[in-house]
Design a protein around this motif. Structure first.
Motif, short mmCIF file in Angstrom:
data_model
loop_
_atom_site.label_atom_id
_atom_site.label_comp_id
_atom_site.label_asym_id
_atom_site.label_seq_id
_atom_site.Cartn_x
_atom_site.Cartn_y
_atom_site.Cartn_z
N SER A 50 33.85 -114.77 -47.91
CA SER A 50 32.80 -115.77 -47.72
C SER A 50 31.68 -115.61 -48.74
CB SER A 50 32.24 -115.66 -46.30
OG SER A 50 31.19 -116.58 -46.10
N VAL A 51 31.36 -114.37 -49.10
CA VAL A 51 30.33 -114.14 -50.12
C VAL A 51 30.77 -114.73 -51.45
CG1 VAL A 51 29.22 -112.35 -51.52
CG2 VAL A 51 29.31 -112.10 -49.04
N PHE A 52 32.05 -114.57 -51.81
CA PHE A 52 32.55 -115.15 -53.05
C PHE A 52 32.51 -116.68 -52.99
CE2 PHE A 52 33.92 -110.90 -53.92
CZ PHE A 52 33.96 -110.83 -55.31
N LYS A 53 32.69 -117.23 -51.79
CA LYS A 53 32.54 -118.69 -51.62
C LYS A 53 31.11 -119.11 -51.94
CE LYS A 53 31.72 -120.00 -47.49
NZ LYS A 53 30.31 -120.48 -47.63
N ASP A 54 30.13 -118.37 -51.42
CA ASP A 54 28.74 -118.71 -51.68
C ASP A 54 28.39 -118.57 -53.15
OD1 ASP A 54 28.34 -119.22 -48.99
OD2 ASP A 54 27.59 -117.22 -48.54
N VAL A 94 43.28 -126.29 -57.93
CA VAL A 94 43.93 -124.99 -58.14
C VAL A 94 43.48 -124.00 -57.06
CG1 VAL A 94 44.09 -123.00 -59.67
CG2 VAL A 94 44.29 -125.31 -60.60
N GLY A 95 42.17 -123.93 -56.81
CA GLY A 95 41.66 -122.95 -55.85
C GLY A 95 42.16 -123.19 -54.44
N TYR A 96 41.98 -124.40 -53.92
CA TYR A 96 42.38 -124.66 -52.53
C TYR A 96 43.89 -124.72 -52.37
CZ TYR A 96 37.61 -125.39 -50.95
OH TYR A 96 36.30 -125.20 -50.61
N PHE A 97 44.61 -125.17 -53.39
CA PHE A 97 46.07 -125.20 -53.29
C PHE A 97 46.62 -123.78 -53.19
CE2 PHE A 97 50.38 -125.16 -55.02
CZ PHE A 97 50.98 -126.17 -54.26
N LEU A 98 46.08 -122.85 -53.96
CA LEU A 98 46.56 -121.47 -53.89
C LEU A 98 46.19 -120.81 -52.57
CD1 LEU A 98 45.83 -120.29 -57.56
CD2 LEU A 98 48.06 -120.75 -56.51
N MET A 119 39.04 -118.25 -53.80
CA MET A 119 37.91 -118.86 -53.11
C MET A 119 36.77 -119.15 -54.08
SD MET A 119 36.83 -120.06 -50.30
CE MET A 119 38.04 -119.42 -49.14
N LEU A 120 36.53 -118.24 -55.01
CA LEU A 120 35.49 -118.44 -56.00
C LEU A 120 35.76 -119.69 -56.84
CD1 LEU A 120 32.96 -117.24 -57.51
CD2 LEU A 120 34.60 -116.13 -59.04
N VAL A 121 37.01 -119.85 -57.31
CA VAL A 121 37.38 -121.00 -58.13
C VAL A 121 37.25 -122.30 -57.34
CG1 VAL A 121 39.29 -122.12 -59.36
CG2 VAL A 121 38.87 -119.67 -59.67
N ALA A 122 37.75 -122.28 -56.10
CA ALA A 122 37.70 -123.48 -55.26
C ALA A 122 36.26 -123.93 -55.02
CB ALA A 122 38.41 -123.23 -53.93
N ALA A 123 35.40 -122.99 -54.66
CA ALA A 123 34.00 -123.33 -54.37
C ALA A 123 33.23 -123.66 -55.64
CB ALA A 123 33.33 -122.18 -53.62
N HIS A 124 33.64 -123.06 -56.76
CA HIS A 124 32.94 -123.28 -58.02
C HIS A 124 33.03 -124.74 -58.47
CE1 HIS A 124 32.09 -122.03 -62.42
NE2 HIS A 124 30.99 -121.90 -61.72
N ALA A 466 19.66 -121.64 -58.96
CA ALA A 466 20.39 -121.75 -57.68
C ALA A 466 21.14 -120.47 -57.33
CB ALA A 466 21.37 -122.92 -57.75
N ILE A 467 21.35 -119.57 -58.30
CA ILE A 467 21.99 -118.29 -57.99
C ILE A 467 21.15 -117.51 -56.98
CG2 ILE A 467 22.74 -116.08 -59.00
CD1 ILE A 467 23.35 -117.54 -61.56
N ALA A 468 19.88 -117.85 -56.90
CA ALA A 468 19.00 -117.20 -55.92
C ALA A 468 19.52 -117.36 -54.50
CB ALA A 468 17.59 -117.79 -56.03
N SER A 469 20.22 -118.47 -54.22
CA SER A 469 20.71 -118.72 -52.86
C SER A 469 21.72 -117.68 -52.39
CB SER A 469 21.30 -120.13 -52.78
OG SER A 469 21.76 -120.42 -51.48
N PRO A 470 22.83 -117.43 -53.12
CA PRO A 470 23.75 -116.39 -52.66
C PRO A 470 23.16 -114.99 -52.73
CG PRO A 470 24.45 -117.24 -54.80
CD PRO A 470 23.37 -118.15 -54.30
N ILE A 471 22.27 -114.73 -53.68
CA ILE A 471 21.62 -113.42 -53.74
C ILE A 471 20.80 -113.19 -52.46
CG2 ILE A 471 19.82 -112.06 -54.90
CD1 ILE A 471 20.72 -113.26 -57.53
#
Length: 542
Positions: A50-54, A94-98, A119-124, A466-471
């Motif tokens: 989930s963190v990688f999703k954020d 690619v992300g969600y299909f995998l 998850m990182l690729v899909a959310a990115h 916006a990187i401040a949000s997941p941090i």
């Protein structure tokens, strides 16, 4: 027909539709149980994914750099926001299909780091869709940047609720099928509509009127979604009722194209234009300007700089040139915004990540907790939309936009205190306050970024901030809320019940939000003279 398809109004409607399908990361809770069970994950591993999703959904530096590149003079073949949409569509599929292939067993169970990458690729992908839509919108409606950012960010906030309606209607409770839908729906929507998303240089006297039409459409969709969510939690809707309500939702979502058609029809009448149409083959000049260079009054740029105090002059662009990321990061204003967003976005995201557990600890029923989670997207929308819309109105009356960030962060402080109090019904009040204030940061921050640092590199700069949000989310969710909760847990299943489970955590987050309020107030003091000059020059130009 060709002239209709080549207007900033149809570009706005197309961007809205792409935004409506871009918020897959907000629906992680729908498919996380099947992801956990199929891959034999424990809760800690699922939280890591989930963190990688954020991170993926908020770290948009690459999308910003790509946007700046493909909308500059240096590129001819690959030119325009459609390139950014294409990159996002590829990543989404690619992300969600995998992920789907892993869940159904189409491929061997991937190791945890590889699933984190999926998850990182899909959310990115979300950052690419968002950057292309928001920045092109600001360039098309530079005089109403807050309004257009609020509209785009608002529909992104609603996309979670919209996608959940797709899940309820088409998947009938099958989260595995929903993952496949997430791979296909945003991808197809973007590929079909991305040729329509372009940058135009016209400004007409009717811009505000038709933007208000898009705003009204967003409010109607939000009200309808809230009604469906409440009805679905009070009464269990049968399949035929879900289909009817979903079809009506699609009808409402088609209204932006109707507004675009009306705007185009009105534009055919003789009207006053303040700038000529810019050919697509030419680069789009920044409007706010070439760092706030007012068309027709180029000498005013130096007047703005000279009228500001000394502390401001170092943080503003020289000679009317937009700041790039490296130059922006050397300014105090950049870091004031960044730290304020850690306090605001981070604590808000930590609240939604834990709202179900908070409700459980306070004795809320399953239906009540589901309603709180579902309604969060509505409060999130109201914050995103309302802050952009109201700050635009007040900006034209002379109010500096950072003042609204000060107000919302002060309100967020009280929201966290209400959640910490634990009195009966506190989550209903607290979640509204926190949700609206959290959403407002996503509208205010990009707009303030474009005004302080210029539009040309806006996508890169605001996505970096916006990187401040997941941090912030990691610090508050894992290091504060999770740590204190585990210390307070006494039952055999490591669960905690009572006000003590989250009280200290939210007192800490209230203090952090108050720190954000003080930092935003410092930003307001540093930029208020600058905003006064910009408003003055705009009023003279208009």
């Amino acid at each position: 027909m060709e002239s209709f398809l080549n207007t900033k109004w149809i570009a706005t409607a197309a961007s809205i539709w792409i935004q409506c399908t871009s918020g897959a990361s907000y629906t992680f809770g729908i498919y996380s149980p099947v992801l956990k069970s199929s891959q034999s994950y424990d809760q800690s591993t699922l939280d890591t994914i989930s963190v990688f999703k954020d991170i993926g959904a908020n770290a948009g530096i690459l999308s910003g750099l790509l946007y700046s590149t493909v909308t500059s003079r240096r590129t001819r073949l690959l030119n325009g926001p459609w390139v950014v949409h294409l990159a996002g569509a590829v990543q989404c599929f690619v992300g969600y299909f995998l992920i789907w292939a892993s869940v159904v067993g189409l491929i061997r169970q991937p190791p945890v780091p590889l699933m984190c990458l999926f998850m990182l690729v899909a959310a990115h992908a979300q950052t690419f869709f968002n950057t292309a839509n928001v920045v092109s919108g600001v360039e098309n409606f530079h005089q109403f940047g807050g309004t257009i950012v609020g509209i785009m960010k608002g529909f992104l906030g609603l996309s979670g609720a919209i996608l959940i309606q797709v899940y309820d209607t088409l998947c009938e409770g099958d989260p595995t099928a929903y993952i496949l839908i997430l791979a296909i729906t945003p991808t197809l929507t973007s590929l079909l509509l991305m040729p329509l998303v372009k940058i135009y240089g016209t400004t007409t006297v009717d811009d505000k009127k038709h933007l208000n039409g898009f705003s009204s459409s967003a409010l109607v969709v939000a009200a309808y979604l809230m009604l469906i969510i409440i009805l679905d939690n009070v009464f269990t809707l049968p399949s035929w009722a879900r289909i009817i309500t979903f079809m009506f939702l699609l009808l409402l979502l088609a209204s932006p194209f109707g507004i675009a058609a009306k705007a185009h029809k009105d534009s055919q009448r003789p009207s006053i234009e303040t700038s000529p149409l810019i050919d697509d083959s030419e680069p789009m000049p920044t409007k706010y300007g070439k760092y706030h260079e007012i068309p027709g009054e180029p000498d005013r740029v130096k007047e703005v700089a000279s009228s500001s105090n000394g502390s401001l002059s170092n943080d503003h662009l020289e000679d009317g040139i937009d700041m790039n990321l490296s130059r922006a990061m050397l300014t105090v204003n950049f870091w004031l915004l960044f730290v304020a967003m850690i306090c605001g976005m981070g604590s808000g995201l930590a609240t939604i990540n834990n709202i179900s557990q908070i409700g459980q600890s306070l004795g809320y029923s399953t239906i009540e907790r589901s309603s709180l989670v579902a309604l969060w997207s509505i409060w999130n929308f109201l914050g995103r939309f309302g802050a952009g819309f109201l700050s635009d109105i007040m900006l034209h009356k002379g109010w500096a936009r950072p003042l609204f960030m000060v107000i919302t962060l002060a309100t967020l402080t009280f929201g966290h205190l209400i959640v910490a109090s634990g009195f009966p019904g506190n989550l209903y009040i607290g979640s509204v306050m926190v949700g609206i204030c959290y959403g407002s940061q996503w509208s205010l921050m990009p707009t303030i970024t474009s005004e302080i640092f210029g539009v040309r590199h806006m996508g890169t700069i605001f996505n970096t901030i916006a990187i401040a949000s997941p941090i912030g989310s990691y610090i508050f969710s894992v290091r504060i809320i999770g740590y204190i909760y585990d210390k307070m847990a006494t039952s055999e299943d490591n669960s905690c019940y009572g006000t003590q489970c989250f009280m200290l955590s939210f007192f800490i987050m209230a203090a952090v939000a108050f720190l954000g309020f003080l930092i935003a107030f410092a930003l307001f003091l540093r930029t208020r003279r600058f905003y006064r000059q910009i408003v003055l020059l705009r009023s003279r130009h208009s």
